[in-house]
Design an enzyme around this catalytic site. Sequence first.
Site: not given
Ligand code: CAA
Length: 705
Positions: A61, A100, A103, A123
């Site tokens: 998400a 997500g 998912e 999450e």
């Molecule tokens: N939503 C919005 N922005 C996100 C994002 C997300 N899920 N994941 C990453 N980004 C953004 C970061 O903020 C970053 O933005 P900036 O460049 O502006 O700083 C950019 O994307 C790149 O991210 P990283 O610097 O973290 O890149 P990376 O290559 O080092 O890591 C990653 C990539 C492993 C995907 C890491 O970004 C990460 O762990 N992201 C979050 C994953 C997560 O927690 N997902 C669950 C979301 S909640 C959900 O999905 C709930 C549901 O059930 C509906």
Amino acid sequence: MSVVEYECVGDIGLLTLNNAPVNALSHSLRSGIVDALRMASLDQSKAIIIVGNGAMFCAGADIKEFSQTPQAPSLVDVTECIENMQKPVIAAIHGNALGGGLELALACHYRCALASAKLGLPEVKLGILPGAGGTQRAPRIIGLEHAFTLITSGNPCKAEKALSIGLIDHLVEHDQDLVAAAQKYAQQVLNEGLPIRRSSQSPIDKQNIDSDWFDKKRAELSKRARGQIAPQHIVDCLEKALNAEFVEGMQFEREAFLNCVTSEQAKAMRHLFFAQRLAAKVKGVSPDTSKRPIKSVAIIGAGTMGGGIAMNFANVGIPVTLLELSAESLTKGLQLIEKNYAISVSKGRLSESQKAQRLALISGSTSYQELNQVDLVIEAVFEDVEIKKQVFRKLDEVCKVGAILATNTSYQDVDAIAQVTKRPQDVIGLHFFSPANVMKLLEVVRGAQTADDVITTSMALATTIAKIPVLSGVCYGFIGNRLLSVYLRQSQLCLLHGATPEQVDSAMTNWGAAMGPLAMNDLAGIDIGFKARQGLSDDKKGSPEVYAIADAMYHAGRLGQKTAVGYYRYDPETRARINDPDALAIIEAQSAKFGIPRNAQTEQEILNRMIIALVNEGANVLHDGIAQRSSDIDLVYIFGYGFPAYRGGPMHYADSIGTKKVFEMVCDFASKFGNTYWTPSPLLKELAEKNLSFSDWDAQQSNSK
Ligand code: CAA
């Protein structure tokens, strides 16, 4: 290219997610998927593949949308749309499929993944739970035990492991083209007439699930994730998945998700997610600044700290040389490293061959001359500025041009150290936290003359060795220890004003801290603080009552755990902490000596004194330009000092109660206890008057640069 691309080639429809950088499931991506699936349901395709463009399948998400009004279609709508397709839908995963994103894949009828892919439901690390069927589909696909581990740890698993537990159905080898391999796999699904497998309709395997399985998991989590609400909600959702129809389980999950996502804990953890990404950005230094290659490292000092620092580099394949004055100290240091790796092997975290590989990267030397080709040297010798200066004079003589010379000092003046060299531009502070091979924080201390590329190299290197870098300016104690001193001071003053050690510590641990300040002192050794104070000027030590109790403990031979008595008594066998009337007598005697009446203090009062002191000093640190932003201070406290992530750090906590209220509390403390230690920070006063938060201040600062 639009956020979703769809094309049909032959029998196979290819739906590509294209929302850089991480294919986050923002509103436009969700709508795009639903529209593309509508097209796919009408065309001649017989099977559909969903794939991600760029670095990954999908990171889940869009976290930024959590604080906005939800817009249809929701992710649940998207997953329903996928699952209800009348043609097999196959997820083809590379990079990450997280939250997500996974998912979405779980709603597909089949899943294949590149061997390098990682799949997870992280999450819980954002204070929430999977909100698009993850808690209902995962146990149906991989069983309750694996689902519990996946969802409550938040840790991703590699594709091979995912295949072994049934999270994916087909592994695509590293060297293969994912789309081509997925097309072949889709064709196989069609040729073999495999069914459209809807996970919502699969039963959950009840084997090995005893009647008390869920209660045991709840109890486990109440220890492992003490104080956190999301993990407990996750167990409730899994229990519902087992005992109710899918539709009811989905409704239950939705309510639990909404409960979590609007909680203060989730807000705090989201704050930390973005804080971590922001911390790497250095104001005034272009992200395009070139970096110096770091292919070899040397550490001066093979003590516990030096050895721990060395392990960080060996763990990522960078060769390290440890330098000691004597062969004996060197051998001791190398043996300690070996012992640490052996512990990891015994705990199953490392294989014997990994241990051997890492040890092979660590060598020892007693000659500075051998450091003449290293790219980075980190000095980790005794915390004495004169000794450190001697080391840097020597390094200046022997190190090659362009080598980065770093000090791991916790307190000393990095500029004074840099000045003894002819290359202050190459000198920087790299402050690791103990144990250095475990703690995530790295304070990167920028001296007055540190070159931009030395800063960018250090920030990037921190990420390479899996640390979270926070930039600090030069001041006594930098960000972390400068704040720590006011926190510890308040713990002493609370004792002097009437609290017991247990009351002080439990105020912090009940709030979620890993350890209270006095138990921490007992663990570190009361003699360490005493000796450190001997070399300090009065202004750094503070007034005598601040350290009177600690000094009295020292003189009574109560040095903490090592002597089995300190602020507490310790059971010699079990090390269990026991309240000790003798310790209290020492404390009471000091209150009497200073003529301070001992009054009862509530847990909230003690907590407020400790935390608000941190916030006020944090504001001073910002005001003095030592920290770049308030969210950096939060990271320091969470990742360097064991503060609870779900509180978001002291500055976020201050924002959650309001800077105006915090300012009033500081003023109240000043009127009660005098203003020696309770002078409101000018920045706190300014924000309170303007009704602004620290995060507003961060935003203003980044806009003005
Ligand atoms: N939503 C919005 N922005 C996100 C994002 C997300 N899920 N994941 C990453 N980004 C953004 C970061 O903020 C970053 O933005 P900036 O460049 O502006 O700083 C950019 O994307 C790149 O991210 P990283 O610097 O973290 O890149 P990376 O290559 O080092 O890591 C990653 C990539 C492993 C995907 C890491 O970004 C990460 O762990 N992201 C979050 C994953 C997560 O927690 N997902 C669950 C979301 S909640 C959900 O999905 C709930 C549901 O059930 C509906």
